[in-house]
Design a protein around this motif. Sequence first.
Motif, PDB file in Angstrom:
ATOM      1  N   GLU A 243      23.886 -35.505  24.619  1.00  0.00           N
ATOM      2  CA  GLU A 243      22.514 -35.258  24.170  1.00  0.00           C
ATOM      3  C   GLU A 243      22.173 -36.381  23.196  1.00  0.00           C
ATOM      4  O   GLU A 243      22.636 -36.374  22.051  1.00  0.00           O
ATOM      5  CB  GLU A 243      22.417 -33.913  23.466  1.00  0.00           C
ATOM      6  CG  GLU A 243      22.606 -32.731  24.380  1.00  0.00           C
ATOM      7  CD  GLU A 243      22.487 -31.413  23.625  1.00  0.00           C
ATOM      8  OE1 GLU A 243      21.394 -30.851  23.600  1.00  0.00           O
ATOM      9  OE2 GLU A 243      23.488 -30.977  23.058  1.00  0.00           O
ATOM     10  N   VAL A 244      21.396 -37.335  23.651  1.00  0.00           N
ATOM     11  CA  VAL A 244      21.189 -38.534  22.828  1.00  0.00           C
ATOM     12  C   VAL A 244      20.394 -38.247  21.559  1.00  0.00           C
ATOM     13  O   VAL A 244      20.442 -39.012  20.613  1.00  0.00           O
ATOM     14  CB  VAL A 244      20.514 -39.681  23.628  1.00  0.00           C
ATOM     15  CG1 VAL A 244      21.429 -40.210  24.684  1.00  0.00           C
ATOM     16  CG2 VAL A 244      19.189 -39.242  24.198  1.00  0.00           C
ATOM     17  N   ALA A 245      19.672 -37.125  21.553  1.00  0.00           N
ATOM     18  CA  ALA A 245      18.889 -36.814  20.353  1.00  0.00           C
ATOM     19  C   ALA A 245      19.696 -36.002  19.345  1.00  0.00           C
ATOM     20  O   ALA A 245      19.200 -35.711  18.262  1.00  0.00           O
ATOM     21  CB  ALA A 245      17.624 -36.057  20.732  1.00  0.00           C
ATOM     22  N   GLU A 246      20.909 -35.629  19.733  1.00  0.00           N
ATOM     23  CA  GLU A 246      21.736 -34.872  18.787  1.00  0.00           C
ATOM     24  C   GLU A 246      22.396 -35.846  17.830  1.00  0.00           C
ATOM     25  O   GLU A 246      22.961 -36.860  18.257  1.00  0.00           O
ATOM     26  CB  GLU A 246      22.800 -34.075  19.530  1.00  0.00           C
ATOM     27  CG  GLU A 246      23.656 -33.222  18.623  1.00  0.00           C
ATOM     28  CD  GLU A 246      23.765 -31.783  19.091  1.00  0.00           C
ATOM     29  OE1 GLU A 246      23.289 -30.894  18.368  1.00  0.00           O
ATOM     30  OE2 GLU A 246      24.295 -31.565  20.182  1.00  0.00           O
TER      31      GLU A 246
ATOM     32  N   VAL B 226      15.540 -43.847  27.846  1.00  0.00           N
ATOM     33  CA  VAL B 226      16.079 -42.821  28.759  1.00  0.00           C
ATOM     34  C   VAL B 226      15.026 -41.815  29.205  1.00  0.00           C
ATOM     35  O   VAL B 226      15.302 -40.994  30.072  1.00  0.00           O
ATOM     36  CB  VAL B 226      17.303 -42.084  28.156  1.00  0.00           C
ATOM     37  CG1 VAL B 226      18.441 -43.029  27.911  1.00  0.00           C
ATOM     38  CG2 VAL B 226      16.932 -41.333  26.901  1.00  0.00           C
ATOM     39  N   THR B 227      13.833 -41.889  28.613  1.00  0.00           N
ATOM     40  CA  THR B 227      12.763 -41.041  29.134  1.00  0.00           C
ATOM     41  C   THR B 227      11.972 -41.768  30.220  1.00  0.00           C
ATOM     42  O   THR B 227      10.994 -41.250  30.726  1.00  0.00           O
ATOM     43  CB  THR B 227      11.795 -40.595  28.011  1.00  0.00           C
ATOM     44  OG1 THR B 227      11.370 -41.758  27.287  1.00  0.00           O
ATOM     45  CG2 THR B 227      12.470 -39.643  27.054  1.00  0.00           C
TER      46      THR B 227
ATOM     47  N   ARG C  27      21.285 -42.525  33.558  1.00  0.00           N
ATOM     48  CA  ARG C  27      22.150 -42.887  32.433  1.00  0.00           C
ATOM     49  C   ARG C  27      23.191 -43.927  32.858  1.00  0.00           C
ATOM     50  O   ARG C  27      23.529 -44.814  32.094  1.00  0.00           O
ATOM     51  CB  ARG C  27      22.857 -41.644  31.885  1.00  0.00           C
ATOM     52  CG  ARG C  27      21.914 -40.578  31.326  1.00  0.00           C
ATOM     53  CD  ARG C  27      21.523 -40.877  29.907  1.00  0.00           C
ATOM     54  NE  ARG C  27      20.591 -39.894  29.384  1.00  0.00           N
ATOM     55  CZ  ARG C  27      20.947 -38.875  28.607  1.00  0.00           C
ATOM     56  NH1 ARG C  27      22.200 -38.708  28.275  1.00  0.00           N
ATOM     57  NH2 ARG C  27      20.042 -38.034  28.161  1.00  0.00           N
TER      58      ARG C  27
ATOM     59  N   LYS D  64      11.825 -32.788  22.954  1.00  0.00           N
ATOM     60  CA  LYS D  64      13.079 -33.461  23.325  1.00  0.00           C
ATOM     61  C   LYS D  64      13.767 -32.740  24.478  1.00  0.00           C
ATOM     62  O   LYS D  64      14.397 -33.378  25.326  1.00  0.00           O
ATOM     63  CB  LYS D  64      13.999 -33.558  22.108  1.00  0.00           C
ATOM     64  CG  LYS D  64      13.560 -34.631  21.124  1.00  0.00           C
ATOM     65  CD  LYS D  64      14.414 -34.641  19.879  1.00  0.00           C
ATOM     66  CE  LYS D  64      13.967 -35.759  18.940  1.00  0.00           C
ATOM     67  NZ  LYS D  64      14.643 -35.666  17.628  1.00  0.00           N
TER      68      LYS D  64
ATOM     69  N   LEU E 109      12.085 -33.619  27.680  1.00  0.00           N
ATOM     70  CA  LEU E 109      12.372 -34.989  28.126  1.00  0.00           C
ATOM     71  C   LEU E 109      13.847 -35.211  28.454  1.00  0.00           C
ATOM     72  O   LEU E 109      14.240 -36.317  28.838  1.00  0.00           O
ATOM     73  CB  LEU E 109      11.957 -35.979  27.027  1.00  0.00           C
ATOM     74  CG  LEU E 109      10.451 -36.109  26.820  1.00  0.00           C
ATOM     75  CD1 LEU E 109      10.154 -36.751  25.481  1.00  0.00           C
ATOM     76  CD2 LEU E 109       9.822 -36.904  27.940  1.00  0.00           C
ATOM     77  N   GLY E 110      14.654 -34.194  28.280  1.00  0.00           N
ATOM     78  CA  GLY E 110      16.076 -34.348  28.590  1.00  0.00           C
ATOM     79  C   GLY E 110      16.854 -35.060  27.508  1.00  0.00           C
ATOM     80  O   GLY E 110      17.986 -35.478  27.735  1.00  0.00           O
ATOM     81  N   LEU E 111      16.259 -35.209  26.335  1.00  0.00           N
ATOM     82  CA  LEU E 111      16.989 -35.840  25.231  1.00  0.00           C
ATOM     83  C   LEU E 111      17.909 -34.833  24.550  1.00  0.00           C
ATOM     84  O   LEU E 111      18.895 -35.197  23.917  1.00  0.00           O
ATOM     85  CB  LEU E 111      16.005 -36.411  24.199  1.00  0.00           C
ATOM     86  CG  LEU E 111      15.081 -37.516  24.707  1.00  0.00           C
ATOM     87  CD1 LEU E 111      14.007 -37.837  23.673  1.00  0.00           C
ATOM     88  CD2 LEU E 111      15.877 -38.763  25.036  1.00  0.00           C
ATOM     89  N   LEU E 112      17.552 -33.558  24.671  1.00  0.00           N
ATOM     90  CA  LEU E 112      18.411 -32.468  24.231  1.00  0.00           C
ATOM     91  C   LEU E 112      18.528 -31.490  25.391  1.00  0.00           C
ATOM     92  O   LEU E 112      17.614 -31.405  26.225  1.00  0.00           O
ATOM     93  CB  LEU E 112      17.798 -31.746  23.023  1.00  0.00           C
ATOM     94  CG  LEU E 112      17.806 -32.460  21.670  1.00  0.00           C
ATOM     95  CD1 LEU E 112      17.003 -31.643  20.656  1.00  0.00           C
ATOM     96  CD2 LEU E 112      19.216 -32.685  21.163  1.00  0.00           C
TER      97      LEU E 112
END
Lengths: 409, 469
Positions: free
Chosen positions: B463-466, B88-89, B94, A58, A61-64
Amino acid sequence: MVEQQLPVVQTAGLCKVFRDFWRRPRVEAVKDLNLEIRPGEVFGLLGPNGSGKTTTIKMLLGLLYPTRGRISLFGKSPSDVSVKARIGFLPEESYLYRFLVAHETLDYYGRLFRLPARVRKERADRLLDMVGLRHEAKRPIGEYSKGMARRIGLAQALMNDPEFLILDEPTSGLDPIGARQIKDVIRALGRKGKTILLSSHMLADVEDVCDRVTILYGGQQRAIGEVGDLLRQRDVTQITAPSLSPETLDEVKKLVSRLDKRDILEVSHPRVKLEDFFMKIVEEAQAANIKTSGARQGGAVPEFLEKATAATTDQVIEGLVEASAHNTEPVAAIAQPIIDPKAEAAKNVLNNLLGGGDTEEESPKKDVSQEAPKEPVAPAPKVAADQSVLDALMGDDDGKPPAESSDKS
Amino acid sequence: MSKIWAIARLMIAEGLRMKIALVFLVLIAAVVVGLPFSISGDSSLTGAVKSFMSYGLSATSLLLAMLTIFMSRSLSDEIVSQQIFLTVTKPIARWQFVLGKWVGMMVLNFAFLGASALTIYGMVHYIKATHPPSDKRYDAKELENEVLVARHATPVTLPDFSEDAELEFEHNVEQGRYANAPDTFDAKREKETLRIKHEMKWRVVGPGNGRVFEFEKILCDRSPGTFVQLRYKAEVTGYPPDEIFRAYWEFGDPYKNVPVYTTKTRHIVARFHTIRIPADAIADDNTLQVRFFNQNRFEGEQQWGNVMEFRSSDPLEILFTVGSFEWNFVRLLCLMMFKLMFLGAVALLCTTVFSFPVACLASFTVYVIAGMRSFITESMELASNDFSGIFGSVSGFFLQSFTHFYNLLHWIIPDFGRYDAVEQFVSGRSVGLAWVLQGFGDLVLIKTVIVLGLAMLLFHRREVAEVSF
């Protein structure tokens, strides 16, 4: 002369700390991770649940965002939009839109890569062929089984013909056929020079397809290296041969005892891998045209997934890539073990020594997608199990290391 | 642009296939089509059409606002269900993602608003054709002249009473009437009081008396056969038992070389009335003189001693046609759309920060505040005045704090009431282009851009995964 190229992925002192509502540190998911993934390699990220594999991905990939440390992808920041055009990503779950049908799903992701309509359609068709879901292209994803959705997930990851493919638990939720197909695709893409990061706790999957692996535990890197180097048992030698008569075995034992002054520890018949046996049963069913609403046998890796431009590091790999770049055989055919000529010669010598036995089982596998084998297929031999013994049998004493390609069977 | 459009297309597909938008579409259709059969206004055709349009448009506006807020859950849903990981990957910024969501919402809103408008337009003609006639010919004409038209209003030009007030003030000073005035006496305020007194006096017409009203800037077609309308309401004291007052009117300035028209009226007291005036009574300098006589000139009827008052709260005005009903409708829809554009941006901003239920509540709160801003502002001012001396008390402290917070919101949350043109439209008045442009500038170019920009910034940093709640 080896051409030095920029690593596809480079991390330095990478850390990720998850915090609670009050910003107090809760979990340190990744600690001081230093990673380098080179162009053209299939790199495995191994570790048990909660070891930081997915968090690392993550962050790549810039998700975190990292709490500390640095990441570069193709020499740029992960948040750089241009970098993402070169990446394909299959997450651990199939996060697809349930209201779209398979074809629309691929078309949507193709649009994000600004692919022209014609290219989108062509690639979507070919990828659906590859994952064996062309016949289900008009069904909403919400109606798919988990395994079918995973296949669409893989297809979307390949839509842009990525140079770098990130696969998070790619075989999770797949039946053995799907898992085998995914591995075949990874192998094929690896041969085409794509750089692949494979995260998994399915050790057999990683062992089957990866060039190098790192093992994470508790967010920290515990080991890193080439699969062959990490797994090789240098104190044991295994020789695989056609079924031998008791007399021949006695002769071999005597020969080993005389030459090496040691006894053979165990003589047994090797077992076929359950995966291979399962595949044989399914292929027989498919040959008999038994109907299924699920995924079918996948097709070939599409031609548009051309060799990665940054894949070549030396002339040998260049040769391998060139050879496979034009390969249009079905996936199963592509997945044939690479036979090292030197190892093949060693086996011939051994056969001669043992009385010239039938070598049919040693030959490369036939195209399983076209013809079901009549007997369980023997596991691909670990031809480089211990090159020194073979060298001794052949009278070659130079002690050179075996060819790396033969480790991946 | 193609990436933004890809996101927008996905949003539209989601809205339609997940049936969120369809539910609202069915509700809008049910309200718009069902209303004519459940309301009748004041039983006249004009009343029925006005009531239908008023309720229909208000209901459409409310339902589309709800739809906008509900549609915005798409973004928070994508984050919660992690579908956003795959988007977003991909090579999309954004801000493009947020803008794509907003565009998708707006396309749906635009389509639904258009469909609703077409239905309302069709239903107006249906009502017109099927409404039980009281006086069919008159009803239809009234509808055409007063509702299905775009008219501009010119209020009566008030004479300058400040000179009269000045003279009276000086006279009072000479008479020594302010000799014992307290220290707080303010001459300016006293003059203003006197000016208002003169104006009120001017607005009252006693029995048998008359008054001249001047109207300016009547920029209309003055060719023969065209008409303008005088709209007025008179409060009457001492009116006859039948509650109908009689009056005599003259239109046109005899000194400006225009024909002078006269009419006698019998009108119900305390109601708005309209008199049609031939447009050629308007002078070349675009002025119209109207002379009113509180006299009963109907033959054989007695003169009643009633007093007429034209109050400033019920403006006396000349209405003249400046455009078609259809284009007026389009301009009204533009203003409605601008509000939805702002609301869509707010809803997206909320969903970039909060999960859906919280975001939905926050967006709805903004919608309510925007719709009631004038009322809330007045209430806050009144309440602040009440508590101004007791800031130390707990309730005073909270009120002051809330006032400061509200003032902050005031800066970014527009006053929807300022751009609410439904009443204007329903009464056949022009929704001016300048008004529409002002709405576009305020609601879209300034407020929507700021809110959408903020949403993009927050989403860029997120942080979209947070996991968040």
